[in-house]
Scaffold this motif. Structure first.
Motif, PDB file in Angstrom:
ATOM      1  N   GLU A   6      -0.813  35.632 -74.934  1.00 48.88           N
ATOM      2  CA  GLU A   6      -1.555  36.352 -75.968  1.00 48.88           C
ATOM      3  C   GLU A   6      -0.654  37.350 -76.680  1.00 48.88           C
ATOM      4  OE1 GLU A   6      -5.276  36.442 -72.847  1.00 48.88           O
ATOM      5  OE2 GLU A   6      -3.477  37.696 -72.802  1.00 48.88           O
ATOM      6  N   SER A   7      -1.038  37.688 -77.898  1.00 53.06           N
ATOM      7  CA  SER A   7      -0.342  38.725 -78.654  1.00 53.06           C
ATOM      8  C   SER A   7      -1.293  39.286 -79.693  1.00 53.06           C
ATOM      9  CB  SER A   7       0.911  38.162 -79.319  1.00 53.06           C
ATOM     10  OG  SER A   7       0.570  37.121 -80.212  1.00 53.06           O
ATOM     11  N   GLY A   9      -2.562  42.598 -79.816  1.00 52.01           N
ATOM     12  CA  GLY A   9      -3.331  43.796 -79.503  1.00 52.01           C
ATOM     13  C   GLY A   9      -2.625  45.048 -79.993  1.00 52.01           C
ATOM     14  N   LEU A  20      -5.804  38.740 -82.977  1.00 49.71           N
ATOM     15  CA  LEU A  20      -5.219  38.306 -81.717  1.00 49.71           C
ATOM     16  C   LEU A  20      -4.845  36.834 -81.792  1.00 49.71           C
ATOM     17  CD1 LEU A  20      -7.674  39.967 -79.157  1.00 49.71           C
ATOM     18  CD2 LEU A  20      -5.681  40.957 -80.293  1.00 49.71           C
ATOM     19  N   CYS A  22      -3.375  33.448 -79.296  1.00 49.44           N
ATOM     20  CA  CYS A  22      -3.165  32.919 -77.949  1.00 49.44           C
ATOM     21  C   CYS A  22      -2.618  31.503 -78.082  1.00 49.44           C
ATOM     22  CB  CYS A  22      -4.468  32.910 -77.170  1.00 49.44           C
ATOM     23  SG  CYS A  22      -4.369  32.089 -75.562  1.00 49.44           S
ATOM     24  N   VAL A  92      -9.479  45.296 -72.713  1.00 49.93           N
ATOM     25  CA  VAL A  92      -8.419  44.303 -72.574  1.00 49.93           C
ATOM     26  C   VAL A  92      -9.029  42.952 -72.942  1.00 49.93           C
ATOM     27  CG1 VAL A  92      -6.789  43.161 -71.038  1.00 49.93           C
ATOM     28  CG2 VAL A  92      -7.262  45.614 -70.772  1.00 49.93           C
ATOM     29  N   TYR A  94      -8.842  38.892 -73.149  1.00 51.33           N
ATOM     30  CA  TYR A  94      -8.243  37.769 -72.426  1.00 51.33           C
ATOM     31  C   TYR A  94      -8.558  36.458 -73.137  1.00 51.33           C
ATOM     32  CZ  TYR A  94      -7.830  41.054 -68.523  1.00 51.33           C
ATOM     33  OH  TYR A  94      -7.524  42.127 -67.723  1.00 51.33           O
ATOM     34  N   THR A 115      -4.441  41.366 -73.412  1.00 52.47           N
ATOM     35  CA  THR A 115      -3.799  42.246 -74.384  1.00 52.47           C
ATOM     36  C   THR A 115      -4.755  43.404 -74.690  1.00 52.47           C
ATOM     37  OG1 THR A 115      -2.696  42.336 -76.550  1.00 52.47           O
ATOM     38  CG2 THR A 115      -4.624  40.901 -76.388  1.00 52.47           C
ATOM     39  N   GLN A 116      -4.207  44.592 -74.709  1.00 55.80           N
ATOM     40  CA  GLN A 116      -5.030  45.789 -74.869  1.00 55.80           C
ATOM     41  C   GLN A 116      -5.368  46.018 -76.343  1.00 55.80           C
ATOM     42  OE1 GLN A 116      -6.235  48.119 -72.460  1.00 55.80           O
ATOM     43  NE2 GLN A 116      -7.389  48.888 -74.228  1.00 55.80           N
TER      44      GLN A 116
END
Length: 121
Positions: A6-7, A9, A20, A22, A92, A94, A115-116
């Motif tokens: 994932e990316s 956040g 986001l 994934c 977070v 997911y 990812t937060q």
């Protein structure tokens, strides 16, 4: 070995947007469903958005009209466009995927590392 990465956040102000991503890495036969879940501190993990092959897309009531899930099938990637973010969206996030590793396999579920997303008021 299948891996979800994932990316996207980060920290955003109330009313802002984030996207986001994934990507599913590794060898597998097919992706049958992909979705996004989130978990806020002290709360259970909850479904945010989900799409399944041959079925409709589902959204949590709290994000309908603000979040959009989409995919790039050729790149084995799913996106979550989040608009009009609120403080209560802080969690977070997911990624989850239901994959068939082989044509004869049953679906196996995989999770990303999370990812937060933090929305400041």
């Amino acid at each position: 070995q299948v891996q979800l990465v994932e990316s996207g956040g980060g920290l955003v102000q109330t009313g802002g947007s984030l996207r986001l991503s994934c990507v599913v890495l590794g060898r597998f036969f097919s992706i049958n469903a992909m979705g996004w879940y989130r978990q806020a501190p002290g709360k259970q993990r909850e479904l945010v958005a989900l799409f399944s092959r041959g079925s409709s897309t589902n959204y949590a009531d709290s994000v309908k009209g603000r979040f959009t899930i989409s995919e790039d099938n050729a790149k084995n990637t799913v996106f979550l466009q989040m608009n009009s973010l609120k403080a209560e969206d802080t969690a977070v996030y997911y990624c989850n995927a239901a994959l068939r590793v082989y044509s004869y396999s049953r679906d196996t579920y995989y999770w990303g590392q999370g990812t937060q997303v933090t929305v400041s008021s």
